[in-house]
Design an enzyme around this catalytic site. Sequence first.
Site, PDB file in Angstrom:
ATOM      1  CD  GLU A 125      47.765  31.379-111.418  1.00 59.38           C
ATOM      2  OE1 GLU A 125      48.953  31.656-111.574  1.00 59.38           O
ATOM      3  OE2 GLU A 125      47.236  31.271-110.302  1.00 59.38           O
ATOM      4  CB  CYS A 138      41.926  22.537-110.460  1.00 66.24           C
ATOM      5  SG  CYS A 138      41.169  23.829-109.500  1.00 66.24           S
ATOM      6  CB  CYS A 145      36.276  35.500-107.638  1.00 65.43           C
ATOM      7  SG  CYS A 145      34.727  34.834-106.993  1.00 65.43           S
ATOM      8  CB  CYS A 149      35.729  33.860 -99.766  1.00 62.42           C
ATOM      9  SG  CYS A 149      34.200  33.408-100.609  1.00 62.42           S
ATOM     10  CB  CYS A 152      39.492  32.940-101.425  1.00 57.90           C
ATOM     11  SG  CYS A 152      39.756  32.543-103.169  1.00 57.90           S
ATOM     12  N   GLY A 211      37.222  31.960-109.762  1.00 58.86           N
ATOM     13  CA  GLY A 211      35.872  32.357-110.129  1.00 58.86           C
ATOM     14  C   GLY A 211      34.770  31.554-109.496  1.00 58.86           C
ATOM     15  CD  GLU A 212      30.096  30.617-107.256  1.00 62.60           C
ATOM     16  OE1 GLU A 212      30.754  30.370-106.236  1.00 62.60           O
ATOM     17  OE2 GLU A 212      29.388  29.743-107.808  1.00 62.60           O
ATOM     18  CB  SER A 243      33.562  23.998-106.143  1.00 61.48           C
ATOM     19  OG  SER A 243      33.651  24.593-104.864  1.00 61.48           O
ATOM     20  CB  SER A 265      32.787  26.788-100.712  1.00 64.21           C
ATOM     21  OG  SER A 265      33.453  26.302-101.840  1.00 64.21           O
ATOM     22  CG  LEU A 266      28.917  24.465 -94.915  1.00 62.85           C
ATOM     23  CD1 LEU A 266      27.649  24.909 -95.625  1.00 62.85           C
ATOM     24  CD2 LEU A 266      28.671  23.164 -94.156  1.00 62.85           C
ATOM     25  CG  HIS A 267      34.599  27.340 -96.332  1.00 65.59           C
ATOM     26  ND1 HIS A 267      35.272  26.175 -96.583  1.00 65.59           N
ATOM     27  CD2 HIS A 267      34.542  27.985 -97.532  1.00 65.59           C
ATOM     28  CE1 HIS A 267      35.606  26.115 -97.868  1.00 65.59           C
ATOM     29  NE2 HIS A 267      35.170  27.185 -98.453  1.00 65.59           N
ATOM     30  CG  ASN A 342      46.286  25.413 -99.591  1.00 66.68           C
ATOM     31  OD1 ASN A 342      47.099  24.649 -99.096  1.00 66.68           O
ATOM     32  ND2 ASN A 342      45.226  24.998-100.250  1.00 66.68           N
ATOM     33  CB  CYS A 385      42.164  25.042-102.566  1.00 68.60           C
ATOM     34  SG  CYS A 385      41.384  23.628-103.238  1.00 68.60           S
TER      35      CYS A 385
HETATM   36  N1  SAH Z   1      34.253  29.928-106.228  1.00 65.94           N
HETATM   37  C1  SAH Z   1      34.037  28.553-106.039  1.00 65.94           C
HETATM   38  C2  SAH Z   1      35.093  27.662-106.645  1.00 65.94           C
HETATM   39  C3  SAH Z   1      36.526  28.096-106.543  1.00 65.94           C
HETATM   40  S1  SAH Z   1      37.282  28.027-104.955  1.00 65.94           S
HETATM   41  C4  SAH Z   1      33.886  28.249-104.565  1.00 65.94           C
HETATM   42  O1  SAH Z   1      34.145  29.105-103.750  1.00 65.94           O
HETATM   43  O2  SAH Z   1      33.458  27.145-104.249  1.00 65.94           O
HETATM   44  C5  SAH Z   1      37.579  26.296-104.683  1.00 65.94           C
HETATM   45  C6  SAH Z   1      37.664  25.898-103.206  1.00 65.94           C
HETATM   46  O3  SAH Z   1      38.858  26.386-102.601  1.00 65.94           O
HETATM   47  C7  SAH Z   1      36.520  26.465-102.390  1.00 65.94           C
HETATM   48  O4  SAH Z   1      36.017  25.493-101.495  1.00 65.94           O
HETATM   49  C8  SAH Z   1      37.203  27.564-101.641  1.00 65.94           C
HETATM   50  O5  SAH Z   1      36.488  27.936-100.510  1.00 65.94           O
HETATM   51  C9  SAH Z   1      38.539  26.945-101.340  1.00 65.94           C
HETATM   52  N2  SAH Z   1      39.570  27.902-100.947  1.00 65.94           N
HETATM   53  C10 SAH Z   1      39.658  29.207-101.285  1.00 65.94           C
HETATM   54  N3  SAH Z   1      40.767  29.759-100.728  1.00 65.94           N
HETATM   55  C11 SAH Z   1      41.392  28.779-100.045  1.00 65.94           C
HETATM   56  C12 SAH Z   1      42.609  28.721 -99.304  1.00 65.94           C
HETATM   57  N4  SAH Z   1      43.400  29.769 -99.190  1.00 65.94           N
HETATM   58  N5  SAH Z   1      42.957  27.538 -98.744  1.00 65.94           N
HETATM   59  C13 SAH Z   1      42.183  26.438 -98.905  1.00 65.94           C
HETATM   60  N6  SAH Z   1      41.038  26.435 -99.624  1.00 65.94           N
HETATM   61  C14 SAH Z   1      40.629  27.585-100.179  1.00 65.94           C
HETATM   62 FE1  SF4 Z   2      35.448  33.467-105.250  1.00 63.59          FE
HETATM   63 FE2  SF4 Z   2      35.397  30.892-104.474  1.00 63.59          FE
HETATM   64 FE3  SF4 Z   2      37.463  32.499-103.820  1.00 63.59          FE
HETATM   65 FE4  SF4 Z   2      35.085  32.863-102.669  1.00 63.59          FE
HETATM   66  S1  SF4 Z   2      36.405  31.054-102.473  1.00 63.59           S
HETATM   67  S2  SF4 Z   2      36.421  34.476-103.506  1.00 63.59           S
HETATM   68  S3  SF4 Z   2      33.696  32.380-104.353  1.00 63.59           S
HETATM   69  S4  SF4 Z   2      36.879  31.870-105.875  1.00 63.59           S
END
Ligand code: SAH
Ligand code: SF4
Length: 405
Positions: A125, A138, A145, A149, A152, A211-212, A243, A265-267, A342, A385
């Site tokens: 997508e 985006c 992936c 996480c 996600c 994806g990463e 990212s 992506s710190l979180h 989200n 996201c």
């Molecule tokens: N894999 C990479 C890039 C794709 S994810 C990464 O993790 O950085 C892009 C961003 O969306 C990342 O910061 C990820 O942590 C965030 N993300 C993933 N799931 C989400 C969700 N359900 N709600 C909000 N942000 C989310």
């Molecule tokens: Fe993969 Fe990024 Fe989602 Fe983590 S947040 S599962 S690294 S796409």
Amino acid sequence: MSLVADTLAAPQRAMAPIVPARAAAKPSLVGATRGELAEALAAIGVPQREIRMRVTQLWHWIYHHGIRDFAAMLNMSKHLRAALAERYSLERPQIVTEQLSTDGTRKWLIRMPQLDTSDRGAEIECVYIPESDRGTLCVSSQVGCTLTCTFCHTGTQRLVRNLTTAEIAAQLIIARDRLGDFPGLARPDDGLVPAGEGVRAISNIVFMGMGEPLYNFDNVRDAIEIMSDGDGLSLSKRRITVSTSGVVPEIPRLGQESGAMLAISLHAVRDDLRNTLVPLNKKYPLADLLEACRTYPGASNARRITFEYVMLKGVNDSPAEARELVRLLKRIPAKINLIPFNPWPGTKYHCSDWDVIERFSDIVFNAGYASPVRTPRGRDILAACGQLKSETEKVRARARMIGEG
Ligand code: SAH
Ligand code: SF4
């Protein structure tokens, strides 16, 4: 102008049959690097002394003009155009569905041609987000992936492979086709895409789709070269952001070899919590990740690293964590991007309440960071996201549930 969430005229939202895409009949030159174009020309007998000039011409037609037919390449001989058309195509990967959100966000489900007989069909997508001062695309770097996480949706997808350089670059080309963002094309007539003399519909790219990106480093780097080449797609590298969830050993390479902007992506601000949210943290803990940021080539106050922080209710959203975040980022030229979580079907997390997000944001702001809270976009079409997951996977999951039920 209709602001009603609806699909566009064509292609329709029709569900795709769950079969792998067939291998393309003729190889497409869309997404090819200069080196690949040179090989393609040599293979049809173009003499060595001409190749450089012909690559320049092809490049300009494919990437600057977005031309879809060799016959339109009028500065090449008829004979050469025919030879190219006989052996190659300018086909784009197939758009399976196209959705338009009430807020102007567009999402495409794209099916890549089969790479070989073992390829089970790659669907990804890609999302377009128009804003008043920019249009952001985006893009995805992988199908699914391998990381998991917990917040996600993409991380729950089982089918995974790296996208090729061409497949990554083609996302920008498809979006430009659909948004009328090549010379001579018209914008969609819904008024939801920025328009005007010299206004680009797509000004920014973020690798925040599926994806990463740093697990597919070479292809991402080469695709960034194609996207930023001044004779073609011409996007500024300062407007291309990669990212990562924190693949520490690849971070310096991104700065050295691509010059793109970095987002982390710190979180979480503690290893124990980050180990759960971003399991890759067990391999590359916070101290190593932040050290890689501190020494990131090319980072400066004018080129800040973005730290993304998803707001999860009762998990990582306390004032103490906001203060710790500020402390951790000392001496790093940083921007902080707070992302409201989200939701997606089946998740156990909830988005923090608005007043909690505001309190968190105030602490970060008072410490001197602009801390924009990212407005969720395209939630109605699951385009925000972390909500991306290929339709095939969703259909398979539904089929499994029905089977089990
Ligand atoms: N894999 C990479 C890039 C794709 S994810 C990464 O993790 O950085 C892009 C961003 O969306 C990342 O910061 C990820 O942590 C965030 N993300 C993933 N799931 C989400 C969700 N359900 N709600 C909000 N942000 C989310
Ligand atoms: Fe993969 Fe990024 Fe989602 Fe983590 S947040 S599962 S690294 S796409």
